[in-house]
Design a protein around this motif. Structure first.
Motif, PDB file in Angstrom:
ATOM      1  N   GLU A 254       0.882  -1.171   0.000  1.00 37.55           N
ATOM      2  CA  GLU A 254       0.000   0.000   0.000  1.00 37.55           C
ATOM      3  C   GLU A 254       0.916   1.215   0.000  1.00 37.55           C
ATOM      4  O   GLU A 254       1.817   1.303   0.834  1.00 37.55           O
ATOM      5  N   PHE A 255       0.707   2.122  -0.938  1.00 35.71           N
ATOM      6  CA  PHE A 255       1.593   3.288  -1.016  1.00 35.71           C
ATOM      7  C   PHE A 255       0.825   4.438  -1.652  1.00 35.71           C
ATOM      8  O   PHE A 255      -0.323   4.269  -2.060  1.00 35.71           O
ATOM      9  N   GLU A 256       1.472   5.591  -1.697  1.00 32.52           N
ATOM     10  CA  GLU A 256       0.800   6.746  -2.296  1.00 32.52           C
ATOM     11  C   GLU A 256       1.531   7.193  -3.546  1.00 32.52           C
ATOM     12  O   GLU A 256       2.765   7.182  -3.582  1.00 32.52           O
ATOM     13  N   GLN A 257       0.754   7.572  -4.532  1.00 35.03           N
ATOM     14  CA  GLN A 257       1.349   8.066  -5.770  1.00 35.03           C
ATOM     15  C   GLN A 257       1.014   9.543  -5.967  1.00 35.03           C
ATOM     16  O   GLN A 257      -0.002  10.032  -5.471  1.00 35.03           O
ATOM     17  N   MET A 258       1.886  10.222  -6.730  1.00 34.34           N
ATOM     18  CA  MET A 258       1.622  11.593  -7.167  1.00 34.34           C
ATOM     19  C   MET A 258       1.739  11.510  -8.686  1.00 34.34           C
ATOM     20  O   MET A 258       2.837  11.273  -9.196  1.00 34.34           O
ATOM     21  N   GLU A 259       0.605  11.620  -9.362  1.00 34.71           N
ATOM     22  CA  GLU A 259       0.645  11.402 -10.817  1.00 34.71           C
ATOM     23  C   GLU A 259       0.042  12.576 -11.579  1.00 34.71           C
ATOM     24  O   GLU A 259      -0.942  13.172 -11.158  1.00 34.71           O
ATOM     25  N   ILE A 260       0.661  12.826 -12.735  1.00 35.51           N
ATOM     26  CA  ILE A 260       0.147  13.853 -13.653  1.00 35.51           C
ATOM     27  C   ILE A 260      -0.118  13.167 -14.988  1.00 35.51           C
ATOM     28  O   ILE A 260       0.711  12.377 -15.446  1.00 35.51           O
ATOM     29  N   GLU A 261      -1.255  13.441 -15.571  1.00 33.48           N
ATOM     30  CA  GLU A 261      -1.456  13.078 -16.974  1.00 33.48           C
ATOM     31  C   GLU A 261      -1.531  14.408 -17.721  1.00 33.48           C
ATOM     32  O   GLU A 261      -2.436  15.218 -17.470  1.00 33.48           O
ATOM     33  N   PHE A 262      -0.566  14.629 -18.595  1.00 31.99           N
ATOM     34  CA  PHE A 262      -0.494  15.905 -19.295  1.00 31.99           C
ATOM     35  C   PHE A 262      -0.882  15.667 -20.755  1.00 31.99           C
ATOM     36  O   PHE A 262      -0.199  14.951 -21.480  1.00 31.99           O
ATOM     37  N   PHE A 263      -2.021  16.247 -21.142  1.00 28.65           N
ATOM     38  CA  PHE A 263      -2.590  16.005 -22.476  1.00 28.65           C
ATOM     39  C   PHE A 263      -2.094  17.068 -23.455  1.00 28.65           C
ATOM     40  O   PHE A 263      -2.106  18.262 -23.135  1.00 28.65           O
ATOM     41  N   GLU A 324      14.224   3.297  -8.901  1.00 25.78           N
ATOM     42  CA  GLU A 324      13.320   4.301  -9.473  1.00 25.78           C
ATOM     43  C   GLU A 324      12.537   5.067  -8.407  1.00 25.78           C
ATOM     44  O   GLU A 324      11.944   4.481  -7.513  1.00 25.78           O
ATOM     45  N   LEU A 325      12.568   6.395  -8.555  1.00 24.19           N
ATOM     46  CA  LEU A 325      11.725   7.256  -7.720  1.00 24.19           C
ATOM     47  C   LEU A 325      10.461   7.640  -8.468  1.00 24.19           C
ATOM     48  O   LEU A 325       9.388   7.758  -7.902  1.00 24.19           O
ATOM     49  N   GLU A 326      10.663   7.896  -9.739  1.00 29.02           N
ATOM     50  CA  GLU A 326       9.551   8.386 -10.560  1.00 29.02           C
ATOM     51  C   GLU A 326       9.816   8.002 -12.003  1.00 29.02           C
ATOM     52  O   GLU A 326      10.971   7.989 -12.446  1.00 29.02           O
ATOM     53  N   GLY A 327       8.747   7.692 -12.737  1.00 30.17           N
ATOM     54  CA  GLY A 327       8.888   7.420 -14.170  1.00 30.17           C
ATOM     55  C   GLY A 327       8.171   8.504 -14.951  1.00 30.17           C
ATOM     56  O   GLY A 327       7.114   8.983 -14.538  1.00 30.17           O
ATOM     57  N   VAL A 328       8.770   8.919 -16.055  1.00 30.21           N
ATOM     58  CA  VAL A 328       8.107   9.889 -16.942  1.00 30.21           C
ATOM     59  C   VAL A 328       7.976   9.212 -18.295  1.00 30.21           C
ATOM     60  O   VAL A 328       8.975   8.757 -18.862  1.00 30.21           O
ATOM     61  N   GLU A 364       3.102  11.276 -18.949  1.00 26.33           N
ATOM     62  CA  GLU A 364       2.778  10.901 -17.568  1.00 26.33           C
ATOM     63  C   GLU A 364       4.003  10.915 -16.659  1.00 26.33           C
ATOM     64  O   GLU A 364       4.825  10.006 -16.724  1.00 26.33           O
ATOM     65  N   PRO A 365       4.140  11.930 -15.808  1.00 25.54           N
ATOM     66  CA  PRO A 365       5.134  11.838 -14.718  1.00 25.54           C
ATOM     67  C   PRO A 365       4.460  11.165 -13.514  1.00 25.54           C
ATOM     68  O   PRO A 365       3.474  11.677 -12.989  1.00 25.54           O
ATOM     69  N   SER A 366       4.977  10.005 -13.128  1.00 25.67           N
ATOM     70  CA  SER A 366       4.323   9.220 -12.083  1.00 25.67           C
ATOM     71  C   SER A 366       5.322   8.880 -10.983  1.00 25.67           C
ATOM     72  O   SER A 366       6.257   8.104 -11.187  1.00 25.67           O
ATOM     73  N   GLY A 367       5.123   9.486  -9.820  1.00 25.16           N
ATOM     74  CA  GLY A 367       6.076   9.292  -8.720  1.00 25.16           C
ATOM     75  C   GLY A 367       5.392   8.725  -7.491  1.00 25.16           C
ATOM     76  O   GLY A 367       4.164   8.727  -7.376  1.00 25.16           O
ATOM     77  N   GLY A 368       6.204   8.235  -6.566  1.00 29.00           N
ATOM     78  CA  GLY A 368       5.674   7.679  -5.327  1.00 29.00           C
ATOM     79  C   GLY A 368       6.019   8.591  -4.159  1.00 29.00           C
ATOM     80  O   GLY A 368       7.172   9.016  -4.019  1.00 29.00           O
ATOM     81  N   VAL A 369       5.015   8.892  -3.339  1.00 26.32           N
ATOM     82  CA  VAL A 369       5.261   9.754  -2.173  1.00 26.32           C
ATOM     83  C   VAL A 369       6.205   9.049  -1.201  1.00 26.32           C
ATOM     84  O   VAL A 369       7.141   9.635  -0.664  1.00 26.32           O
ATOM     85  N   ASP A 370       5.955   7.748  -0.999  1.00 25.29           N
ATOM     86  CA  ASP A 370       6.758   7.012  -0.016  1.00 25.29           C
ATOM     87  C   ASP A 370       8.210   6.871  -0.478  1.00 25.29           C
ATOM     88  O   ASP A 370       9.137   6.938   0.327  1.00 25.29           O
TER      89      ASP A 370
END
Ligand code: ATP
Length: 502
Positions: A254-263, A324-328, A364-370
């Motif tokens: 169980e974790f938290e994500q911070m995600e952006i979808e940029f169109f 990996e901390l974050e994937g773009v 999509e920049p997709s990172g994890g808060v944890d």
């Protein structure tokens, strides 16, 4: 190498427990693998990270809006996204001792000079005891030495370990037994909605926040009058039934994500991909991750997921490896195409100016808060020396957290509990809190001990009210990192701290 890095990790884990950053979930019942709780300091740290992200990517921009979706969605979402069919890891069991491994994480230890020796070590062995058992079981001393080094690393996970060479059958690293063929294991947590527990009631805890954004793309577009390019951002919990959660909070269930979808327009996708890849990298630098431990790695073409035409990982050199901390990623129009197909709803964007209708591309920049929190904690952990009351150097542990994310911004102490010092100190403390800055008041024990407690909590500034304050209304401000003390007027404390916290 392995010993010192893992020693460092163990010290950090112990500090996090001792000071209330991170606890094992349901520890009083023996814990539960892959789940963690954040204590009083940890929750502030995490909240500060999320607030910094939200401020920087949503509030400061006019091309971004936020969203907060339900964790459980219609299961068709996960059929459309490909998660029901494809969100799997390969799983292998030992036929003899029944230990379970992630098949793509079993790696080989080979003697570099091309000698005979080829032993397999299971990086995903369940615990340190198993990892060490694998090392001890190794046949000859040269191999054992190599394996022992790896066993240290195994405790934490080698994130990009060697793969087994072609044609080499993996054997159980614990007992040498034969492994089953790898089979696919779906990592989504299943649940049932409503009173019936049959297949018609199956739903999933979301394994990522991104799909909620795609499912709401038309709602957001219709209600916010945005024009391309624009982004939708979301922070929220995600759940993955990881085969082997490990490396502290790094791989949790169980974790938290911070995600952006940029169109954006398809012909502008390359430009926006590069923009976000670099902007997200710089964001971590700005929060205090040292650039030489932080790196940006472009994926090789054969590493790309089928839906992406470009992807980069922002990686951090943790004590247990580079991970990996974050994937773009440039996800093209894959997700909107899928949801259009499965829902039957038209997702096309109409461009007023060119009069074209098309499906936007998505970056999509997709990172994890944890993971961000863990990297920041690893970066912050330091040991040095500070003089005690008699001026003798004493070892100290400090968390050099960036003031913007530090759980407590300032601690306020009266030097002694008399002569009106507590009243002045309390007033300063109340003023800081009144201005929305998290502060801590402490009047117990020797002042040196109070400083050291705050050093471990990562508090950047300690303010002390002393005898001189009674005469000229000045206080000392001690800087956590440099130990420098300066005197400022007591009514200057608030602007002083506010300016440095940013
Ligand atoms: P990994 O390869 O490490 O499993 P991933 O590539 O599957 O990660 P994504 O699906 O791209 O990860 O998820 C985006 C982000 O979510 C990751 O960069 C990471 O920060 C976070 N994340 C993913 N899985 C976990 C997990 N099990 N525990 C904590 N954070 C995670």
């Amino acid at each position: 190498m392995a010993e010192s890095t893992n020693g460092r990790m163990e010290k950090l884990v112990s500090l996090c427990k001792r000071r209330g950053f991170i606890f094992q979930s349901s520890e009083i019942y023996g814990g539960i693998n892959g789940f963690w709780d954040y204590g009083p300091l940890g929750v502030e740290l995490k909240r500060n990270i999320k607030n910094a992200w939200w401020e920087d990517v949503v509030r400061k921009r006019d091309d971004m809006v936020g969203l907060d979706c339900a964790i459980i969605m219609n299961p068709k979402v996960w059929e459309a996204s490909g998660h029901v069919a494809g969100f799997t890891d390969p799983l292998a069991d030992c036929k003899k001792c029944k230990a379970r491994f992630r098949a793509d994480k079993i790696f080989s230890v080979t003697a570099r000079d091309g000698e005979n020796v080829l032993l397999q070590a299971g990086v995903e062995a369940d615990d340190e005891a198993h990892a060490r058992a694998a090392a001890t079981a190794a046949a000859n001393s040269k191999t054992r030495r190599r394996l022992e080094q790896h066993a240290e690393a195994m405790v934490w996970e080698v994130c990009r370990g060697d793969r087994l060479p072609d044609g080499v059958a993996a054997r159980c690293p614990l007992c040498g037994g034969e492994l089953t063929d790898a089979r696919k294991f779906n990592m989504m947590f299943k649940t049932f909605v409503g009173a019936m527990e049959d297949s018609s009631a199956v739903a999933y805890l979301r394994p990522e926040t991104a799909q909620g954004i795609f499912a709401n793309y038309s709602n957001v577009l219709d209600t916010s009058r945005l024009k391309l390019p624009f982004g939708i951002a979301q922070i929220g919990k995600a759940f993955r039934n990881e085969i082997n959660p490990r490396n502290y909070t790094f791989r949790s269930r169980e974790f938290e994500q911070m995600e952006i979808e940029f169109f954006c327009r398809p012909d502008e996708a390359d430009k926006w991909y590069e923009y976000w890849r670099d902007a997200r990298f710089q964001w971590y630098v700005g929060l205090g991750l040292r650039s030489d431990r932080l790196r940006l790695r472009d994926h090789e073409p054969d590493e790309l997921a089928h839906y992406a035409n470009a992807c980069a990982d922002i990686e951090y050199e943790f004590p247990f490896g580079i991970c990996e901390l974050e994937g773009v990623a440039n996800r093209t129009d894959f997700d909107l195409t899928q949801h259009q197909k499965f829902s039957g709803k038209d997702m096309a964007y109409f461009d007023d100016e060119s009069k074209e209708r098309f499906l936007p591309y998505v970056i999509e920049p997709s990172g994890g808060v944890d993971r961000a929190a863990l990297a920041l904690l690893c970066e912050a952990y330091c040991e040095d020396e500070a003089p005690d009351e008699k001026g003798n150097p004493q070892p100290r542990t400090l968390m050099k957290l960036h003031p913007r994310i530090a759980p407590i911004k300032a601690a306020v102490f009266p030097l002694v509990k008399k002569d009106g010092m507590p009243a002045i100190a309390r007033k300063i403390y109340e003023d800081l809190r009144g201005a929305g800055l998290s502060a801590f008041y402490d009047e117990k024990g020797a002042v040196g001990r109070r400083y050291r407690r705050q050093d471990e909590a990562g508090t950047p500034f300690c303010i002390t009210v002393d005898g001189q304050t009674l005469q000229d209304r000045t206080v000392t401000v001690r800087d956590r990192d440099t130990l420098r003390q300066e005197r400022i007027a007591d009514d200057e404390v608030l602007p002083y701290v506010r300016e440095r916290v940013g």
